[in-house]
Motif scaffolding. Structure first.
Motif, PDB file in Angstrom:
ATOM      1  N   THR A  63      -0.982   7.334  38.961  1.00  0.00           N
ATOM      2  CA  THR A  63      -2.306   7.548  39.547  1.00  0.00           C
ATOM      3  C   THR A  63      -2.925   8.844  39.024  1.00  0.00           C
ATOM      4  O   THR A  63      -4.101   8.900  38.653  1.00  0.00           O
ATOM      5  N   TYR A  64      -2.087   9.871  38.980  1.00  0.00           N
ATOM      6  CA  TYR A  64      -2.596  11.145  38.460  1.00  0.00           C
ATOM      7  C   TYR A  64      -3.037  11.013  37.000  1.00  0.00           C
ATOM      8  O   TYR A  64      -4.116  11.484  36.618  1.00  0.00           O
ATOM      9  N   LEU A  65      -2.189  10.375  36.213  1.00  0.00           N
ATOM     10  CA  LEU A  65      -2.504  10.239  34.783  1.00  0.00           C
ATOM     11  C   LEU A  65      -3.797   9.460  34.571  1.00  0.00           C
ATOM     12  O   LEU A  65      -4.596   9.771  33.683  1.00  0.00           O
ATOM     13  N   GLN A  66      -3.991   8.427  35.415  1.00  0.00           N
ATOM     14  CA  GLN A  66      -5.223   7.645  35.296  1.00  0.00           C
ATOM     15  C   GLN A  66      -6.441   8.519  35.591  1.00  0.00           C
ATOM     16  O   GLN A  66      -7.462   8.469  34.895  1.00  0.00           O
ATOM     17  N   ALA A  67      -6.311   9.345  36.634  1.00  0.00           N
ATOM     18  CA  ALA A  67      -7.414  10.258  36.971  1.00  0.00           C
ATOM     19  C   ALA A  67      -7.673  11.220  35.811  1.00  0.00           C
ATOM     20  O   ALA A  67      -8.830  11.527  35.469  1.00  0.00           O
ATOM     21  N   LEU A  68      -6.584  11.660  35.180  1.00  0.00           N
ATOM     22  CA  LEU A  68      -6.721  12.597  34.062  1.00  0.00           C
ATOM     23  C   LEU A  68      -7.450  11.945  32.884  1.00  0.00           C
ATOM     24  O   LEU A  68      -8.361  12.537  32.289  1.00  0.00           O
ATOM     25  N   VAL A  69      -7.052  10.709  32.567  1.00  0.00           N
ATOM     26  CA  VAL A  69      -7.718   9.990  31.478  1.00  0.00           C
ATOM     27  C   VAL A  69      -9.198   9.809  31.784  1.00  0.00           C
ATOM     28  O   VAL A  69     -10.066  10.066  30.936  1.00  0.00           O
ATOM     29  N   ASP A  70      -9.492   9.379  33.006  1.00  0.00           N
ATOM     30  CA  ASP A  70     -10.890   9.171  33.385  1.00  0.00           C
ATOM     31  C   ASP A  70     -11.679  10.466  33.275  1.00  0.00           C
ATOM     32  O   ASP A  70     -12.800  10.495  32.751  1.00  0.00           O
ATOM     33  N   PHE A  71     -11.071  11.535  33.781  1.00  0.00           N
ATOM     34  CA  PHE A  71     -11.736  12.840  33.723  1.00  0.00           C
ATOM     35  C   PHE A  71     -12.066  13.206  32.278  1.00  0.00           C
ATOM     36  O   PHE A  71     -13.203  13.560  31.952  1.00  0.00           O
ATOM     37  N   LEU A  72     -11.073  13.082  31.407  1.00  0.00           N
ATOM     38  CA  LEU A  72     -11.261  13.534  30.025  1.00  0.00           C
ATOM     39  C   LEU A  72     -12.222  12.655  29.230  1.00  0.00           C
ATOM     40  O   LEU A  72     -12.921  13.136  28.336  1.00  0.00           O
ATOM     41  N   THR A  73     -12.239  11.366  29.547  1.00  0.00           N
ATOM     42  CA  THR A  73     -13.013  10.465  28.687  1.00  0.00           C
ATOM     43  C   THR A  73     -14.395  10.131  29.229  1.00  0.00           C
ATOM     44  O   THR A  73     -15.274   9.766  28.463  1.00  0.00           O
ATOM     45  N   THR A  74     -14.578  10.246  30.542  1.00  0.00           N
ATOM     46  CA  THR A  74     -15.868   9.778  31.064  1.00  0.00           C
ATOM     47  C   THR A  74     -16.695  10.853  31.769  1.00  0.00           C
ATOM     48  O   THR A  74     -17.919  10.805  31.720  1.00  0.00           O
ATOM     49  N   SER A  75     -16.054  11.806  32.437  1.00  0.00           N
ATOM     50  CA  SER A  75     -16.854  12.742  33.240  1.00  0.00           C
ATOM     51  C   SER A  75     -17.471  13.834  32.370  1.00  0.00           C
ATOM     52  O   SER A  75     -16.869  14.283  31.400  1.00  0.00           O
ATOM     53  N   PRO A  76     -18.670  14.267  32.720  1.00  0.00           N
ATOM     54  CA  PRO A  76     -19.292  15.393  32.017  1.00  0.00           C
ATOM     55  C   PRO A  76     -18.404  16.635  32.022  1.00  0.00           C
ATOM     56  O   PRO A  76     -18.284  17.310  30.996  1.00  0.00           O
ATOM     57  N   ALA A  77     -17.760  16.902  33.162  1.00  0.00           N
ATOM     58  CA  ALA A  77     -16.899  18.081  33.237  1.00  0.00           C
ATOM     59  C   ALA A  77     -15.742  17.956  32.242  1.00  0.00           C
ATOM     60  O   ALA A  77     -15.319  18.940  31.628  1.00  0.00           O
ATOM     61  N   GLY A  78     -15.235  16.706  32.080  1.00  0.00           N
ATOM     62  CA  GLY A  78     -14.156  16.487  31.127  1.00  0.00           C
ATOM     63  C   GLY A  78     -14.628  16.725  29.703  1.00  0.00           C
ATOM     64  O   GLY A  78     -13.925  17.330  28.883  1.00  0.00           O
ATOM     65  N   MET A  79     -15.840  16.253  29.414  1.00  0.00           N
ATOM     66  CA  MET A  79     -16.445  16.510  28.091  1.00  0.00           C
ATOM     67  C   MET A  79     -16.530  18.012  27.854  1.00  0.00           C
ATOM     68  O   MET A  79     -16.218  18.505  26.773  1.00  0.00           O
ATOM     69  N   ALA A  80     -16.971  18.717  28.896  1.00  0.00           N
ATOM     70  CA  ALA A  80     -17.110  20.167  28.774  1.00  0.00           C
ATOM     71  C   ALA A  80     -15.754  20.795  28.482  1.00  0.00           C
ATOM     72  O   ALA A  80     -15.630  21.686  27.628  1.00  0.00           O
ATOM     73  N   TYR A  81     -14.735  20.318  29.157  1.00  0.00           N
ATOM     74  CA  TYR A  81     -13.401  20.866  28.946  1.00  0.00           C
ATOM     75  C   TYR A  81     -12.926  20.616  27.517  1.00  0.00           C
ATOM     76  O   TYR A  81     -12.352  21.496  26.871  1.00  0.00           O
ATOM     77  N   ARG A  82     -13.179  19.410  27.014  1.00  0.00           N
ATOM     78  CA  ARG A  82     -12.788  19.116  25.634  1.00  0.00           C
ATOM     79  C   ARG A  82     -13.554  19.999  24.655  1.00  0.00           C
ATOM     80  O   ARG A  82     -12.986  20.526  23.694  1.00  0.00           O
ATOM     81  N   ALA A  83     -14.837  20.168  24.886  1.00  0.00           N
ATOM     82  CA  ALA A  83     -15.637  21.033  24.015  1.00  0.00           C
ATOM     83  C   ALA A  83     -15.097  22.456  24.034  1.00  0.00           C
ATOM     84  O   ALA A  83     -15.026  23.142  23.016  1.00  0.00           O
ATOM     85  N   LEU A  84     -14.674  22.862  25.221  1.00  0.00           N
ATOM     86  CA  LEU A  84     -14.124  24.195  25.409  1.00  0.00           C
ATOM     87  C   LEU A  84     -12.825  24.353  24.623  1.00  0.00           C
ATOM     88  O   LEU A  84     -12.609  25.345  23.920  1.00  0.00           O
ATOM     89  N   LEU A  85     -11.944  23.358  24.763  1.00  0.00           N
ATOM     90  CA  LEU A  85     -10.697  23.375  24.000  1.00  0.00           C
ATOM     91  C   LEU A  85     -11.002  23.421  22.507  1.00  0.00           C
ATOM     92  O   LEU A  85     -10.340  24.127  21.740  1.00  0.00           O
TER      93      LEU A  85
END
Lengths: 164, 164, 164, 164
Positions: A63-85
């Motif tokens: 469940t956690y991993l699924q939330a992590l994938v969703d966060f990284l691939t779909t949410s704006p905040a996840g996009m921001a985190y990837r851009a930051l990395l």
DNA sequence: TAATAATCGAGACGGTACGTCTTGTCTTCGT
DNA sequence: ACGAAGACAAGACGTACCGTCTCGATTATTA
């Protein structure tokens, strides 16, 4: 804005104009694009990665991993985190920022705590957290198709078994 | 050049001057900084990550992981790869480039092949490769201290056990 | 402040800070740099250009011209007047200000009055004033070396003779 | 452009845009607004102030003075010269520029040469030039109404008489 | 003496020009 | 003919100052 036009086209000039704000005002509060992104993602990340406890430890991790994938691939905040990395690989100052913030630490620590009883050989929390999240994060960052639910469950199972 | 002055300060103008070459000539061969870096790192990566077989599967994985850490943290080619991964988070075109190249695929496939006999439940190669390398890569990309030899061995052991 | 750092570097922000005063307070009293300079120079000019009567009309004019040169080249108020004249060439509002004030009118009128008896053909006062002061002012404004005492006397003599 | 929108509103940014040219290109050739204006006015000035010889010395000077008034008050090049003189009062670098160029020297020297025979006591050329042009220039710079033809003739007559 | 008003300094705000930088394209000129 | 050298239009960079606008805090004034 990141989602609309991408990181590269997202200039501080543009941010100021879009916000109907003077450029100096932006600089007054943040000195780099990275700081803006960090502030924009840090709260949403914590929220998005808070998952409910499950009966089964494998299900809990999955469940956690699924939330992590969703966060990284779909949410704006996840996009921001990837851009930051991404920026961190170019700019040592951002590297420090990212290292200090550690957006995933709290949420991985929480879920690992819950499964610790069922995983007596689990290593120290930082290492275990990397074992849990690292493969998923790397898969996303290297632009490979994000793991399916089945693949996530398989990964969780491997770890639980490895931690026995 | 990347090592000397960092990615951000590494302009195409500067590359041309440093090479004693007209700017147009650089553009003739590569159209972005990313392509230059890709070409500069792809061969060295394969070479640096080719590790000798070991008797013990855990030692085999550990040796590979150590080579991977060294590559990512100390070699110019590794720096280039990280910079490339960084750029990929900002620029979809680079994302495609990185996705296609998959610098680690060949070397992980080789080492996983060697331990497959001792790991009957090992998942499909792509997933296993991510489980192996992902935590190390993520640790480096998020600017955390790279794993020590002990930590690498612990990670290898967890996987071998999880794949039983 | 004009003398210290020059007109261009003399910002209203800087004036306020130097005076230990809020910026708004400056704007309350004067709306442009030009008004500040005008107020700062108008009184001093009258004082500096008030010269004692001389027996000889040529000496009388020469004394006045020397005072004018000193005022324009060495006194802070003279610097302010030159800066003001400069600004007037750029800004129509200041042009009006300068035209209305006519810093030299009173003092030239006084000295011309004194020599009128010895110069029966002297033209109307405005014209004569320009004939008297104009060459000196222009020499200073065009950054040529200011006239020496001898040159000033020669100029005065030319006028007195021309006005016979 | 100076005529259209005034000196103050004439920014280098604006000049570049109006010329359909990159900003850097403007900076490549001139480093300040003043240099642009100087180049724009220096040739036109020489041309505009070249007046035909007259039989009568007073008429000769008067014709020149009329040309000078017209140049300063109506021609774009004259406007540029006035703006330049203005800037010189604010900026020492421009002061040097203006001092070196001496836009009026050649033309005054020419006309004074022609009347020298009729003015035996005429002082050295620089001084005489200032006596001739100074009153007119100052009248314009101090925003007073420019002299009429009658006033110009009166001034010329005063000088010719003074130079006897 | 306590409440009210006026005035001040400080400085944030939306704008905008500054002069510098790098971008990718397009000559020009020497080998 | 090729390629280095570098001019070009474009536009973002981070800084400075503009003139306007809140803020509290300190004075004065009034009740």
């Amino acid at each position: 804005m990141l989602v609309d036009i991408g990181y590269a086209a997202m200039t501080i000039k543009g941010i100021a104009e879009r916000a109907g704000v003077g450029r100096q005002t932006v600089y007054r509060w943040w000195s780099t694009k990275a700081e803006i992104l960090l502030e924009a993602s840090v709260i949403d990340a914590a929220e998005a990665l808070e998952t409910p406890a499950q009966d089964d430890p494998v299900a809990d991790l999955t469940t956690y991993l699924q939330a992590l994938v969703d966060f990284l691939t779909t949410s704006p905040a996840g996009m921001a985190y990837r851009a930051l990395l991404g920026e961190a690989q170019h700019d040592p100052a951002v590297q420090v920022l990212v290292g200090d913030a550690d957006l995933l630490a709290a949420s991985t620590a929480a879920v690992l705590d819950r499964v610790r009883a069922s995983a007596p050989a689990m290593p120290q929390v930082g290492l275990a957290a990397a074992q849990l999240a690292g493969p998923v994060v790397t898969t996303v960052l290297t632009a490979r198709p994000p793991w399916t639910a089945d693949q996530l469950r398989l990964h969780a199972a491997t770890l639980i078994k490895g931690w026995q």
